[in-house]
Design a protein around this motif. Structure first.
Motif, PDB file in Angstrom:
ATOM      1  N   HIS A   1      38.070  72.573  58.608  1.00  0.00           N
ATOM      2  CA  HIS A   1      37.135  73.678  58.462  1.00  0.00           C
ATOM      3  C   HIS A   1      36.806  73.919  56.984  1.00  0.00           C
ATOM      4  O   HIS A   1      37.641  73.719  56.095  1.00  0.00           O
ATOM      5  N   MET A   2      35.569  74.388  56.749  1.00  0.00           N
ATOM      6  CA  MET A   2      35.082  74.678  55.412  1.00  0.00           C
ATOM      7  C   MET A   2      34.803  76.166  55.281  1.00  0.00           C
ATOM      8  O   MET A   2      34.267  76.789  56.190  1.00  0.00           O
ATOM      9  N   VAL A   3      35.147  76.721  54.124  1.00  0.00           N
ATOM     10  CA  VAL A   3      34.868  78.122  53.821  1.00  0.00           C
ATOM     11  C   VAL A   3      34.080  78.161  52.516  1.00  0.00           C
ATOM     12  O   VAL A   3      34.534  77.626  51.500  1.00  0.00           O
ATOM     13  N   LEU A   4      32.896  78.768  52.546  1.00  0.00           N
ATOM     14  CA  LEU A   4      32.063  78.811  51.348  1.00  0.00           C
ATOM     15  C   LEU A   4      32.743  79.614  50.244  1.00  0.00           C
ATOM     16  O   LEU A   4      33.106  80.775  50.439  1.00  0.00           O
ATOM     17  N   LYS A   5      32.904  78.975  49.073  1.00  0.00           N
ATOM     18  CA  LYS A   5      33.487  79.647  47.913  1.00  0.00           C
ATOM     19  C   LYS A   5      32.435  79.991  46.866  1.00  0.00           C
ATOM     20  O   LYS A   5      32.487  81.048  46.251  1.00  0.00           O
ATOM     21  N   HIS A   6      31.486  79.080  46.653  1.00  0.00           N
ATOM     22  CA  HIS A   6      30.476  79.292  45.623  1.00  0.00           C
ATOM     23  C   HIS A   6      29.150  78.706  46.088  1.00  0.00           C
ATOM     24  O   HIS A   6      29.114  77.614  46.672  1.00  0.00           O
ATOM     25  N   GLU A   7      28.069  79.416  45.823  1.00  0.00           N
ATOM     26  CA  GLU A   7      26.725  78.882  45.988  1.00  0.00           C
ATOM     27  C   GLU A   7      26.106  78.851  44.595  1.00  0.00           C
ATOM     28  O   GLU A   7      25.812  79.905  44.021  1.00  0.00           O
ATOM     29  N   VAL A   8      25.929  77.667  44.058  1.00  0.00           N
ATOM     30  CA  VAL A   8      25.529  77.505  42.665  1.00  0.00           C
ATOM     31  C   VAL A   8      24.042  77.187  42.599  1.00  0.00           C
ATOM     32  O   VAL A   8      23.591  76.154  43.108  1.00  0.00           O
ATOM     33  N   ALA A   9      23.276  78.070  41.985  1.00  0.00           N
ATOM     34  CA  ALA A   9      21.831  77.889  41.898  1.00  0.00           C
ATOM     35  C   ALA A   9      21.470  76.934  40.770  1.00  0.00           C
ATOM     36  O   ALA A   9      22.017  77.014  39.665  1.00  0.00           O
ATOM     37  N   TRP A  10      20.551  76.011  41.081  1.00  0.00           N
ATOM     38  CA  TRP A  10      19.961  75.145  40.059  1.00  0.00           C
ATOM     39  C   TRP A  10      18.565  75.685  39.734  1.00  0.00           C
ATOM     40  O   TRP A  10      18.031  76.534  40.458  1.00  0.00           O
ATOM     41  N   GLU A  11      17.978  75.227  38.649  1.00  0.00           N
ATOM     42  CA  GLU A  11      16.645  75.691  38.275  1.00  0.00           C
ATOM     43  C   GLU A  11      15.670  75.472  39.426  1.00  0.00           C
ATOM     44  O   GLU A  11      15.670  74.421  40.071  1.00  0.00           O
ATOM     45  N   ALA A  12      14.832  76.475  39.694  1.00  0.00           N
ATOM     46  CA  ALA A  12      13.901  76.420  40.813  1.00  0.00           C
ATOM     47  C   ALA A  12      13.017  75.185  40.734  1.00  0.00           C
ATOM     48  O   ALA A  12      12.465  74.864  39.674  1.00  0.00           O
ATOM     49  N   GLY A  13      12.901  74.485  41.873  1.00  0.00           N
ATOM     50  CA  GLY A  13      12.070  73.297  41.938  1.00  0.00           C
ATOM     51  C   GLY A  13      12.768  72.012  41.558  1.00  0.00           C
ATOM     52  O   GLY A  13      12.153  70.944  41.600  1.00  0.00           O
ATOM     53  N   THR A  14      14.066  72.086  41.239  1.00  0.00           N
ATOM     54  CA  THR A  14      14.810  70.880  40.838  1.00  0.00           C
ATOM     55  C   THR A  14      14.956  69.908  42.005  1.00  0.00           C
ATOM     56  O   THR A  14      14.811  68.699  41.841  1.00  0.00           O
ATOM     57  N   GLY A  15      15.286  70.423  43.168  1.00  0.00           N
ATOM     58  CA  GLY A  15      15.539  69.554  44.311  1.00  0.00           C
ATOM     59  C   GLY A  15      16.818  68.764  44.160  1.00  0.00           C
ATOM     60  O   GLY A  15      16.795  67.529  44.103  1.00  0.00           O
TER      61      GLY A  15
ATOM     62  N   GLY B   1      39.746  76.192  41.070  1.00  0.00           N
ATOM     63  CA  GLY B   1      38.955  77.213  41.745  1.00  0.00           C
ATOM     64  C   GLY B   1      37.680  76.707  42.378  1.00  0.00           C
ATOM     65  O   GLY B   1      36.984  77.456  43.073  1.00  0.00           O
ATOM     66  N   GLY B   2      37.330  75.445  42.116  1.00  0.00           N
ATOM     67  CA  GLY B   2      36.116  74.879  42.678  1.00  0.00           C
ATOM     68  C   GLY B   2      34.837  75.341  42.005  1.00  0.00           C
ATOM     69  O   GLY B   2      33.739  75.118  42.521  1.00  0.00           O
ATOM     70  N   THR B   3      34.958  75.975  40.846  1.00  0.00           N
ATOM     71  CA  THR B   3      33.782  76.499  40.158  1.00  0.00           C
ATOM     72  C   THR B   3      32.956  75.364  39.550  1.00  0.00           C
ATOM     73  O   THR B   3      33.496  74.442  38.935  1.00  0.00           O
ATOM     74  N   VAL B   4      31.636  75.453  39.735  1.00  0.00           N
ATOM     75  CA  VAL B   4      30.691  74.503  39.140  1.00  0.00           C
ATOM     76  C   VAL B   4      29.847  75.254  38.120  1.00  0.00           C
ATOM     77  O   VAL B   4      29.221  76.277  38.452  1.00  0.00           O
ATOM     78  N   ARG B   5      29.822  74.747  36.872  1.00  0.00           N
ATOM     79  CA  ARG B   5      29.025  75.375  35.814  1.00  0.00           C
ATOM     80  C   ARG B   5      28.028  74.355  35.274  1.00  0.00           C
ATOM     81  O   ARG B   5      28.413  73.448  34.542  1.00  0.00           O
ATOM     82  N   PRO B   6      26.735  74.495  35.654  1.00  0.00           N
ATOM     83  CA  PRO B   6      25.732  73.561  35.117  1.00  0.00           C
ATOM     84  C   PRO B   6      25.649  73.654  33.599  1.00  0.00           C
ATOM     85  O   PRO B   6      25.713  74.739  33.016  1.00  0.00           O
ATOM     86  N   GLY B   7      25.511  72.465  32.977  1.00  0.00           N
ATOM     87  CA  GLY B   7      25.389  72.400  31.532  1.00  0.00           C
ATOM     88  C   GLY B   7      24.030  71.861  31.117  1.00  0.00           C
ATOM     89  O   GLY B   7      23.001  72.272  31.652  1.00  0.00           O
ATOM     90  N   ARG B   8      24.048  70.890  30.222  1.00  0.00           N
ATOM     91  CA  ARG B   8      22.798  70.370  29.666  1.00  0.00           C
ATOM     92  C   ARG B   8      22.064  69.521  30.689  1.00  0.00           C
ATOM     93  O   ARG B   8      22.677  68.768  31.452  1.00  0.00           O
ATOM     94  N   THR B   9      20.733  69.643  30.702  1.00  0.00           N
ATOM     95  CA  THR B   9      19.868  68.847  31.572  1.00  0.00           C
ATOM     96  C   THR B   9      19.013  67.924  30.717  1.00  0.00           C
ATOM     97  O   THR B   9      18.422  68.362  29.726  1.00  0.00           O
ATOM     98  N   LEU B  10      18.953  66.642  31.113  1.00  0.00           N
ATOM     99  CA  LEU B  10      18.184  65.648  30.380  1.00  0.00           C
ATOM    100  C   LEU B  10      17.174  64.978  31.309  1.00  0.00           C
ATOM    101  O   LEU B  10      17.406  64.869  32.516  1.00  0.00           O
ATOM    102  N   PRO B  11      16.049  64.517  30.762  1.00  0.00           N
ATOM    103  CA  PRO B  11      15.065  63.815  31.593  1.00  0.00           C
ATOM    104  C   PRO B  11      15.529  62.402  31.931  1.00  0.00           C
ATOM    105  O   PRO B  11      16.243  61.764  31.149  1.00  0.00           O
ATOM    106  N   LEU B  12      15.090  61.918  33.086  1.00  0.00           N
ATOM    107  CA  LEU B  12      15.374  60.538  33.486  1.00  0.00           C
ATOM    108  C   LEU B  12      14.216  59.608  33.176  1.00  0.00           C
ATOM    109  O   LEU B  12      14.362  58.379  33.307  1.00  0.00           O
TER     110      LEU B  12
END
Length: 346
Positions: A184-198, A230-241
């Protein structure tokens, strides 16, 4: 395996009416990484993603269809596959799966229905009925691609304590605490990315406390910190591909990290290239032609010295030697294989 073969590469494919593929194929790689593709080793419909059990005895595949299914195959000594059984995914168009490090559970992401599901794995690789499922909700600004949730990937954290799901439709990564006894899975964090990232796919660094996520719709890659406790995700730097002067249409696809943790690779469909980054400092190394059309998936050899790109639109697979600087050099001409969309070196 043939005498000159060093390892196997299983090839997942789309098998619809416009494809010559009819299931999962097997290829053999020699010491240089050159592929020799053989015949189909498992007749199954739309096996667009593959995963191997930790003990190597069972291979799992999705059937990416409206009423999704997952299939278990016994891996025979010669590399051929024998179907064990299958189970419904309780969702539509499953596009990704992975096996929990314990080997006891299969995790699947249903793209069209936007939900994720867990199946217990019994003795001998037998898939049991699903024991848990979670429905995502929400949407993003892209009215064509983000009208609702679209779970695109589900992967366990390196130690298996958490499960992460990337959802292209909701611009979020969901972190679930995972119970390795019940599945079973229990939601701990919902981490938002920049809108439109996909958000499409992510890959952990071998050190376990960071990773990289590709945004399909923005053709970007983001380094993130991960707290194994704790399972925490912290977005950092974003680079173009993509190059700054590219004006066409392109969608990011896959991301992989070298086993030694030195390099990160991500593929672009449209620009048809592979972007390479140094993990030290998260700096660009270069953007290299993929040698195929529509590189939906890329994968590294077990030692990390060869990278393979699956050309969905060219019916070919290109092998590259990975240099000590991360640069990619084609090893030989692309190998022919119909509609390849997933590569699983074993």
């Amino acid at each position: 395996m043939p005498e000159d073969a060093q390892y196997r590469v299983y090839v997942g494919a789309y098998t619809g009416p416009e494809s010559a593929a009819n299931g999962i194929r097997l290829a053999f790689a020699d010491a240089a990484g050159r592929l020799r593709c053989t015949d189909t080793v498992a007749d199954t419909y739309e096996p667009s993603f593959l995963a191997l059990a930790p003990d190597g005895a069972t291979l799992f595949a999705v059937n990416e269809v409206a009423h999704g299914r997952v299939v278990a195959f016994d891996v025979r000594p010669d590399g051929t596959l024998a179907e064990i059984n299958s189970q419904p995914t309780h969702g539509s168009a499953p596009c990704h799966l992975s096996v929990h490090p314990s080997g006891r559970f299969l995790l699947t992401a249903n793209y069209l229905s936007g939900n994720v599901v867990v199946h217990p794995i019994g003795e001998g690789g037998v898939l049991r009925e699903a024991c848990h499922a979670v429905q995502h909700s929400g949407q993003g600004p892209d009215k064509d691609r983000q009208e609702g949730p679209h779970a695109h990937q589900i992967v366990p954290s390196p130690d298996g304590r958490f499960v992460l799901a990337a959802d292209l439709g909701t611009d979020a990564v969901y972190v679930y605490a995972f119970d390795a006894d019940t599945g079973h899975m229990v939601l701990k964090h919902e981490v938002a990315w920049e809108a439109g990232t996909g958000p499409r796919h992510l890959a952990f660094h071998p050190d376990g406390d960071r990773g990289y996520l590709v945004g399909e719709l923005t053709s970007t890659i983001t380094e993130f910190e991960f707290d194994p406790d704790g399972g925490t995700v912290r977005p950092g730097r974003t680079l173009p591909l993509l190059p700054a002067d590219f004006a066409g249409t392109s969608l990011a696809a896959e991301v992989v990290v070298s086993p030694d943790g030195r390099f990160v690779f991500a593929s672009n469909r449209g620009h048809d290239s592979i972007a390479v980054f140094s993990a030290a400092g998260f700096e660009p190394v270069g953007i290299f032609p993929a040698g195929v059309r529509g590189p939906r998936h890329i994968a590294l050899s077990p030692q990390g010295d060869v990278l393979y790109a699956a050309g969905e639109l060219s019916d070919t697979i290109q092998a590259f030697a990975v240099s000590t600087t991360g640069a990619l050099t084609p090893i030989t001409d692309p190998a022919s294989s119909p509609t390849p969309v997933c590569l699983l070196p074993v």
